[in-house]
Design a protein around this motif. Structure first.
Motif, PDB file in Angstrom:
ATOM      1  N   GLU A 242      60.891  41.523  23.403  1.00 57.57           N
ATOM      2  CA  GLU A 242      59.800  41.251  22.450  1.00 57.57           C
ATOM      3  C   GLU A 242      59.146  39.904  22.740  1.00 57.57           C
ATOM      4  O   GLU A 242      57.924  39.759  22.604  1.00 57.57           O
ATOM      5  CB  GLU A 242      60.321  41.321  21.012  1.00 57.57           C
TER       6      GLU A 242
ATOM      7  N   HIS B 221      57.239  46.004  18.118  1.00 59.13           N
ATOM      8  CA  HIS B 221      57.561  44.608  17.829  1.00 59.13           C
ATOM      9  C   HIS B 221      59.003  44.230  18.149  1.00 59.13           C
ATOM     10  O   HIS B 221      59.319  43.057  18.289  1.00 59.13           O
ATOM     11  CB  HIS B 221      57.280  44.278  16.363  1.00 59.13           C
ATOM     12  N   TYR B 222      59.877  45.211  18.193  1.00 61.08           N
ATOM     13  CA  TYR B 222      61.294  44.889  18.361  1.00 61.08           C
ATOM     14  C   TYR B 222      61.888  45.604  19.558  1.00 61.08           C
ATOM     15  O   TYR B 222      61.532  46.735  19.859  1.00 61.08           O
ATOM     16  CB  TYR B 222      62.077  45.290  17.093  1.00 61.08           C
TER      17      TYR B 222
ATOM     18  N   ARG C 236      56.784  40.378  25.691  1.00 56.61           N
ATOM     19  CA  ARG C 236      55.545  41.062  25.298  1.00 56.61           C
ATOM     20  C   ARG C 236      54.624  40.119  24.531  1.00 56.61           C
ATOM     21  O   ARG C 236      53.412  40.154  24.702  1.00 56.61           O
ATOM     22  CB  ARG C 236      55.860  42.321  24.480  1.00 56.61           C
ATOM     23  N   ASP C 237      55.197  39.290  23.678  1.00 62.08           N
ATOM     24  CA  ASP C 237      54.361  38.303  22.959  1.00 62.08           C
ATOM     25  C   ASP C 237      53.645  37.398  23.952  1.00 62.08           C
ATOM     26  O   ASP C 237      52.463  37.109  23.791  1.00 62.08           O
ATOM     27  CB  ASP C 237      55.226  37.450  22.026  1.00 62.08           C
TER      28      ASP C 237
END
Ligand code: SF4
Length: 92
Positions: free
Chosen positions: A71, A62-63, A74-75
């Motif tokens: 991040e 997530h980070y 990736r989202d």
């Protein structure tokens, strides 16, 4: 799911300050983009970029910058890949 971490021994980021890859609290705007660009430049020449990126998308991380993706990158990819138009968003 288990995973081999052998690829990490070849990581280009091991020779750099890992603070480049993870944002400090409250970092925003131009400063954040500049740090992320420096991290991405290191990733670009990394021999295990593909393995790192696949790991970060599969588990997910997530980070931080992994495999040349922030991040936020990736989202966006996960949103794009979600089946049937479902949005997959992190909650934390
Ligand atoms: S792709 Fe980037 S974050 Fe991943 S191992 Fe290589 S240098 Fe490190």
């Amino acid at each position: 799911m288990s995973e081999s971490w052998e690829w990490q021994h070849q990581a280009a980021c091991l020779a750099h300050d890992l603070a480049l890859f993870f944002h400090p609290d409250g970092e925003r705007g131009k400063r954040r983009r500049s740090r992320q660009d420096m991290a991405k430049a290191i990733c670009k020449s990394c021999p295990v970029l593909r393995q790192c990126r696949e790991h970060a998308l599969a588990f997910p991380e997530h980070y931080g910058t992994w495999g040349g993706l922030t991040e936020e990158d990736r989202d966006r990819l996960r949103d794009h890949r979600a089946p049937f138009g479902r949005r997959v968003r992190r909650t934390s």
